[in-house]
Design a protein around this motif. Sequence first.
Motif, PDB file in Angstrom:
ATOM      1  N   HIS A 144       0.805  -1.166   0.128  1.00 52.03           N
ATOM      2  CA  HIS A 144       0.054  -0.149   0.114  1.00 52.03           C
ATOM      3  C   HIS A 144       0.906   1.274   0.058  1.00 52.03           C
ATOM      4  O   HIS A 144       1.890   1.410   0.518  1.00 52.03           O
ATOM      5  N   GLY A 145       0.147   2.357  -0.678  1.00 50.72           N
ATOM      6  CA  GLY A 145       0.724   3.699  -0.298  1.00 50.72           C
ATOM      7  C   GLY A 145      -0.061   4.298   0.718  1.00 50.72           C
ATOM      8  O   GLY A 145       0.303   3.828   1.944  1.00 50.72           O
ATOM      9  N   ILE A 146      -0.760   5.298   0.435  1.00 49.95           N
ATOM     10  CA  ILE A 146      -1.474   5.944   1.576  1.00 49.95           C
ATOM     11  C   ILE A 146      -2.611   5.418   2.268  1.00 49.95           C
ATOM     12  O   ILE A 146      -3.288   5.788   3.089  1.00 49.95           O
ATOM     13  N   ALA A 147      -2.947   3.988   1.549  1.00 55.02           N
ATOM     14  CA  ALA A 147      -4.206   3.328   2.090  1.00 55.02           C
ATOM     15  C   ALA A 147      -3.604   2.483   3.178  1.00 55.02           C
ATOM     16  O   ALA A 147      -3.629   1.312   3.079  1.00 55.02           O
ATOM     17  N   HIS A 148      -3.203   3.202   4.213  1.00 54.74           N
ATOM     18  CA  HIS A 148      -2.408   2.539   5.441  1.00 54.74           C
ATOM     19  C   HIS A 148      -3.265   3.134   6.493  1.00 54.74           C
ATOM     20  O   HIS A 148      -3.411   4.407   6.551  1.00 54.74           O
ATOM     21  N   PRO A 149      -3.205   2.484   7.812  1.00 59.63           N
ATOM     22  CA  PRO A 149      -3.666   3.066   8.943  1.00 59.63           C
ATOM     23  C   PRO A 149      -2.986   4.447   9.349  1.00 59.63           C
ATOM     24  O   PRO A 149      -3.649   5.322   9.914  1.00 59.63           O
ATOM     25  N   ARG A 150      -1.808   4.693   9.200  1.00 56.86           N
ATOM     26  CA  ARG A 150      -1.010   5.830   9.419  1.00 56.86           C
ATOM     27  C   ARG A 150      -0.720   6.684   8.146  1.00 56.86           C
ATOM     28  O   ARG A 150      -0.007   7.398   8.159  1.00 56.86           O
ATOM     29  N   GLY A 151      -1.439   6.143   7.046  1.00 48.26           N
ATOM     30  CA  GLY A 151      -1.194   7.045   5.743  1.00 48.26           C
ATOM     31  C   GLY A 151       0.239   6.857   5.277  1.00 48.26           C
ATOM     32  O   GLY A 151       0.430   7.761   4.324  1.00 48.26           O
ATOM     33  N   ILE A 152       1.166   5.851   5.392  1.00 51.11           N
ATOM     34  CA  ILE A 152       2.311   5.633   4.777  1.00 51.11           C
ATOM     35  C   ILE A 152       2.808   4.303   4.650  1.00 51.11           C
ATOM     36  O   ILE A 152       3.469   3.863   5.789  1.00 51.11           O
ATOM     37  N   GLY A 153       2.171   3.745   3.858  1.00 54.36           N
ATOM     38  CA  GLY A 153       2.655   2.177   3.699  1.00 54.36           C
ATOM     39  C   GLY A 153       3.956   2.080   3.122  1.00 54.36           C
ATOM     40  O   GLY A 153       4.657   3.220   2.723  1.00 54.36           O
ATOM     41  N   ILE A 154       4.230   0.844   2.659  1.00 51.11           N
ATOM     42  CA  ILE A 154       5.599   0.683   2.108  1.00 51.11           C
ATOM     43  C   ILE A 154       5.881   1.306   0.717  1.00 51.11           C
ATOM     44  O   ILE A 154       6.956   1.964   0.560  1.00 51.11           O
ATOM     45  N   ALA A 155       4.646   1.525  -0.123  1.00 51.38           N
ATOM     46  CA  ALA A 155       5.016   2.337  -1.372  1.00 51.38           C
ATOM     47  C   ALA A 155       5.284   3.755  -1.162  1.00 51.38           C
ATOM     48  O   ALA A 155       6.008   4.341  -1.642  1.00 51.38           O
ATOM     49  N   SER A 156       4.712   4.259  -0.125  1.00 53.20           N
ATOM     50  CA  SER A 156       5.038   5.771   0.229  1.00 53.20           C
ATOM     51  C   SER A 156       6.369   5.935   0.932  1.00 53.20           C
ATOM     52  O   SER A 156       7.073   6.802   0.500  1.00 53.20           O
ATOM     53  N   HIS A 157       6.741   5.039   1.885  1.00 50.42           N
ATOM     54  CA  HIS A 157       7.840   4.981   2.589  1.00 50.42           C
ATOM     55  C   HIS A 157       9.024   4.934   1.689  1.00 50.42           C
ATOM     56  O   HIS A 157      10.028   5.753   1.623  1.00 50.42           O
ATOM     57  N   MET A 158       9.024   4.059   0.823  1.00 52.46           N
ATOM     58  CA  MET A 158      10.103   3.559  -0.149  1.00 52.46           C
ATOM     59  C   MET A 158      10.194   4.920  -1.084  1.00 52.46           C
ATOM     60  O   MET A 158      11.379   5.171  -1.667  1.00 52.46           O
ATOM     61  N   LEU A 209      12.095   7.633   0.217  1.00 56.24           N
ATOM     62  CA  LEU A 209      13.590   7.594   0.541  1.00 56.24           C
ATOM     63  C   LEU A 209      14.374   7.457  -0.922  1.00 56.24           C
ATOM     64  O   LEU A 209      15.247   7.975  -1.206  1.00 56.24           O
ATOM     65  N   LEU A 210      13.499   7.002  -1.831  1.00 54.22           N
ATOM     66  CA  LEU A 210      14.121   6.822  -3.272  1.00 54.22           C
ATOM     67  C   LEU A 210      13.755   8.328  -4.184  1.00 54.22           C
ATOM     68  O   LEU A 210      14.516   8.452  -5.240  1.00 54.22           O
ATOM     69  N   ASP A 211      13.025   9.123  -3.641  1.00 51.27           N
ATOM     70  CA  ASP A 211      12.642  10.358  -4.266  1.00 51.27           C
ATOM     71  C   ASP A 211      12.017  10.131  -5.702  1.00 51.27           C
ATOM     72  O   ASP A 211      12.255  10.804  -6.396  1.00 51.27           O
ATOM     73  N   ARG A 212      11.227   9.044  -5.944  1.00 51.12           N
ATOM     74  CA  ARG A 212      10.580   8.673  -6.993  1.00 51.12           C
ATOM     75  C   ARG A 212       9.162   8.614  -7.111  1.00 51.12           C
ATOM     76  O   ARG A 212       8.587   8.333  -5.955  1.00 51.12           O
ATOM     77  N   PRO A 213       8.385   8.981  -8.271  1.00 52.41           N
ATOM     78  CA  PRO A 213       6.870   8.700  -8.040  1.00 52.41           C
ATOM     79  C   PRO A 213       6.844   7.107  -7.801  1.00 52.41           C
ATOM     80  O   PRO A 213       7.373   6.215  -8.433  1.00 52.41           O
ATOM     81  N   SER A 214       5.885   6.771  -6.913  1.00 49.67           N
ATOM     82  CA  SER A 214       5.705   5.486  -6.666  1.00 49.67           C
ATOM     83  C   SER A 214       4.240   5.185  -6.206  1.00 49.67           C
ATOM     84  O   SER A 214       3.510   5.900  -6.044  1.00 49.67           O
ATOM     85  N   ILE A 215       3.858   3.914  -6.529  1.00 48.07           N
ATOM     86  CA  ILE A 215       2.422   3.337  -6.630  1.00 48.07           C
ATOM     87  C   ILE A 215       2.369   2.078  -5.779  1.00 48.07           C
ATOM     88  O   ILE A 215       3.362   1.279  -5.862  1.00 48.07           O
ATOM     89  N   GLY A 216       1.369   2.043  -4.893  1.00 54.09           N
ATOM     90  CA  GLY A 216       1.072   0.964  -4.104  1.00 54.09           C
ATOM     91  C   GLY A 216      -0.241   0.134  -4.792  1.00 54.09           C
ATOM     92  O   GLY A 216      -1.029   0.651  -5.277  1.00 54.09           O
ATOM     93  N   VAL A 217       0.283  -1.057  -5.036  1.00 57.41           N
ATOM     94  CA  VAL A 217      -0.824  -2.111  -5.840  1.00 57.41           C
ATOM     95  C   VAL A 217      -0.743  -3.209  -4.733  1.00 57.41           C
ATOM     96  O   VAL A 217       0.164  -4.150  -4.823  1.00 57.41           O
ATOM     97  N   ALA A 218      -1.983  -3.458  -3.919  1.00 59.72           N
ATOM     98  CA  ALA A 218      -2.204  -4.479  -3.055  1.00 59.72           C
ATOM     99  C   ALA A 218      -2.863  -5.332  -3.554  1.00 59.72           C
ATOM    100  O   ALA A 218      -4.053  -5.056  -4.095  1.00 59.72           O
ATOM    101  N   LYS A 219      -3.152  -6.653  -3.030  1.00 57.91           N
ATOM    102  CA  LYS A 219      -4.130  -7.572  -3.198  1.00 57.91           C
ATOM    103  C   LYS A 219      -5.096  -7.691  -2.236  1.00 57.91           C
ATOM    104  O   LYS A 219      -6.239  -8.277  -2.417  1.00 57.91           O
ATOM    105  N   SER A 220      -5.237  -6.894  -1.132  1.00 56.05           N
ATOM    106  CA  SER A 220      -6.003  -6.719  -0.105  1.00 56.05           C
ATOM    107  C   SER A 220      -6.004  -5.604   0.645  1.00 56.05           C
ATOM    108  O   SER A 220      -5.174  -4.833   0.630  1.00 56.05           O
TER     109      SER A 220
END
Length: 224
Positions: A113-127, A130-141
């Motif tokens: 997940h990206g911002i669809a996370h309990p605290r608004g910062i899933g692994i896609a947002s966090h990484m 750190l990478l300073d790149r456009p990023s997308i979270g694509v989750a299966k649930s």
Amino acid sequence: MEIRETHPFDLTSAEAIRLQERLRAQIHLSGDIHDVSFVAGADASYTKGSDVIHAVVVVLRYPDLTVVERVSVSVVTGFPYIPGLLAFREGPALIEAFRRVRSEPDVIFFDGHGIAHPRGIGIASHMGLLLDRPSIGVAKSLLTGSAAKPGFMRGSMTPILRDGETIGMAVRTKEWAKPVYVSVGHRISLEAAVDLVLATARGYRLPEPTRQAHLLSNAVRKES
């Protein structure tokens, strides 16, 4: 590939949550994506009961989605599996994998997940930060919020809602297949993120960047 910045990952769960709350303010929920030449998919896997994380990055040319680079690393982690704190368990391995990437992906897809996370910062947002790149979270649930089932045709979608706010989209990437849950990671709009997910979904439920990364991470784990 150059890593913009990093931080200690060897934290307690309470320290990790406080760090997430500070980093969340740095996430950009918009950004125009022009002239995309390369996209990347990132994933990590591990054997149950093991502390070895197998992280991979697969870079594909866009729009034909030919694989141009595959990178994998295996890193021992001391951080336990805690829902909502996945970046602290998988992050060090993912960063080491990205350090070895020679290409320069314009957008990075993460299996999570990206911002669809309990605290608004899933692994896609966090990484993405750190990478300073456009990023997308694509989750299966879903991890937080709720979404009505989209129609069964490819391209159907419904918003992921939490407290009346749209934090992502449930997207049908393949006719009659289960939807995927798309959310902004960093430096991209939700509309652009959904468009790229659909543009890179070529007959499978998962978009090709995350599908290729998932296949590679499983292969590396089994070989180890």
